[in-house]
Structure formats: C-alpha cells, structure tokens
Motif scaffolding. Structure first.
Motif, PDB file in Angstrom:
ATOM      1  N   GLY A  32       0.820  -1.202   0.000  1.00 28.59           N
ATOM      2  CA  GLY A  32       0.000   0.000   0.000  1.00 28.59           C
ATOM      3  C   GLY A  32       0.850   1.246   0.000  1.00 28.59           C
ATOM      4  O   GLY A  32       2.069   1.191   0.162  1.00 28.59           O
ATOM      5  N   ALA A  33       0.220   2.367  -0.217  1.00 28.46           N
ATOM      6  CA  ALA A  33       0.847   3.688  -0.145  1.00 28.46           C
ATOM      7  C   ALA A  33      -0.230   4.618   0.385  1.00 28.46           C
ATOM      8  O   ALA A  33      -1.337   4.188   0.707  1.00 28.46           O
ATOM      9  N   ALA A  34       0.062   5.900   0.455  1.00 27.17           N
ATOM     10  CA  ALA A  34      -0.884   6.852   1.034  1.00 27.17           C
ATOM     11  C   ALA A  34      -2.260   6.775   0.390  1.00 27.17           C
ATOM     12  O   ALA A  34      -3.272   6.780   1.081  1.00 27.17           O
ATOM     13  N   GLY A  35      -2.320   6.676  -0.925  1.00 24.70           N
ATOM     14  CA  GLY A  35      -3.589   6.685  -1.626  1.00 24.70           C
ATOM     15  C   GLY A  35      -3.846   5.460  -2.467  1.00 24.70           C
ATOM     16  O   GLY A  35      -4.705   5.488  -3.357  1.00 24.70           O
ATOM     17  N   THR A  36      -3.124   4.378  -2.202  1.00 26.48           N
ATOM     18  CA  THR A  36      -3.329   3.134  -2.960  1.00 26.48           C
ATOM     19  C   THR A  36      -3.254   1.933  -2.034  1.00 26.48           C
ATOM     20  O   THR A  36      -2.677   1.993  -0.954  1.00 26.48           O
ATOM     21  N   ILE A  37      -3.839   0.851  -2.508  1.00 30.77           N
ATOM     22  CA  ILE A  37      -3.722  -0.432  -1.816  1.00 30.77           C
ATOM     23  C   ILE A  37      -3.625  -1.501  -2.900  1.00 30.77           C
ATOM     24  O   ILE A  37      -4.292  -1.410  -3.932  1.00 30.77           O
ATOM     25  N   ALA A  86      -3.455   5.849   7.464  1.00 27.61           N
ATOM     26  CA  ALA A  86      -2.118   5.261   7.604  1.00 27.61           C
ATOM     27  C   ALA A  86      -1.891   4.401   6.359  1.00 27.61           C
ATOM     28  O   ALA A  86      -2.837   3.989   5.696  1.00 27.61           O
ATOM     29  N   THR A  87      -0.649   4.140   6.038  1.00 28.02           N
ATOM     30  CA  THR A  87      -0.324   3.354   4.851  1.00 28.02           C
ATOM     31  C   THR A  87      -0.717   1.893   5.052  1.00 28.02           C
ATOM     32  O   THR A  87      -0.216   1.237   5.962  1.00 28.02           O
ATOM     33  N   PRO A  88      -1.634   1.373   4.215  1.00 27.54           N
ATOM     34  CA  PRO A  88      -2.004  -0.041   4.327  1.00 27.54           C
ATOM     35  C   PRO A  88      -0.790  -0.952   4.136  1.00 27.54           C
ATOM     36  O   PRO A  88       0.121  -0.634   3.366  1.00 27.54           O
TER      37      PRO A  88
END
Length: 127
Positions: A32-37, A86-88
């Motif tokens: 994951g990242a701030a706006g992605t999983i 939070a970052t997944p």
C-alpha cells in the motif's frame, strides 16, 4: 443458555455487507501507499474493474477507513479518493463493496450496539 457474541463493530459490518450480497471482494493487502492499496489474486486484473466501488479497511493498519476507488490497474493496485489515515500493509484486511457505503452500515451497527447496551444492560452478579 445465553450466547454472548464478541465481535468488533468493523467485523459485524463485514458480516452485514456479506449478508446483503454487496461484498465484491474480500482480501488482505499485499502492499500500500498513502492513496493506494494492492491486493492479491483473485482481485481482477481488468483495467478499471473496481472504479467507483467503495473499499472498507476493517482490520489491521488503517482499519475503519472507507474510500471511493477511482482507478484499478491491471496489476491489482487500487487508487482511492484521498489518502488513507495510515499506509495499508500486509496486516490490512479489506472489502470492496458495489453499492452500500460501509460507513453507513458501520454507523448503524454502532447505534444498534449502543441501543442494545441501553435496553439490555449486563446483569448484576454476586461476587
């Protein structure tokens, strides 16, 4: 004999969504990242397959977050509107829903629990 259910509101939400037939996919994130999983197979690799569906993170990192999926890639990366709290990571468990907003179900479950606690308080015990 009385059975006591011990489950978090988030776990109850997933069960309600499943019973409604609204869960498109349920998975544990692989990254994951701030706006992605990113999810594993069997998530679809069809471009834009999950666009405009909702994703609800119900356990692990960023549990409780609900976001609209804006794009989904052929490599199973889901981009969401806004960032997660939070970052997944690999502890994050998620469901993708197609119609019902998980946040609305969560609010209803919490309200039902609150009302049940008011109307059915725990019995007093002798110690």
């Amino acid at each position: 004999m009385v059975s006591i259910i011990r489950a978090t509101p988030a776990a109850i939400v997933v069960q309600v969504l499943s019973r409604l037939g609204d869960v498109v996919e349920e998975f544990t994130a692989t990254a994951g990242a701030a706006g992605t999983i990113t999810g594993p197979a069997p998530l679809s690799t069809t471009l834009d397959f999950y666009d405009n569906d909702f994703i609800y993170l119900y356990a692990g990192t960023s549990a409780g977050d609900e976001r609209l999926i804006t794009t989904s890639s052929t490599s199973r990366v889901l981009t969401v509107e806004g960032n997660f709290t939070a970052t997944p990571d690999t502890t994050t468990k998620a469901v993708i829903t197609s119609g019902v907003r998980p946040k609305h179900v969560y609010d209803a479950v919490v309200e039902a629990i609150r009302r049940a606690a008011y109307y059915f308080p725990r019995p007093l015990t002798d110690t």
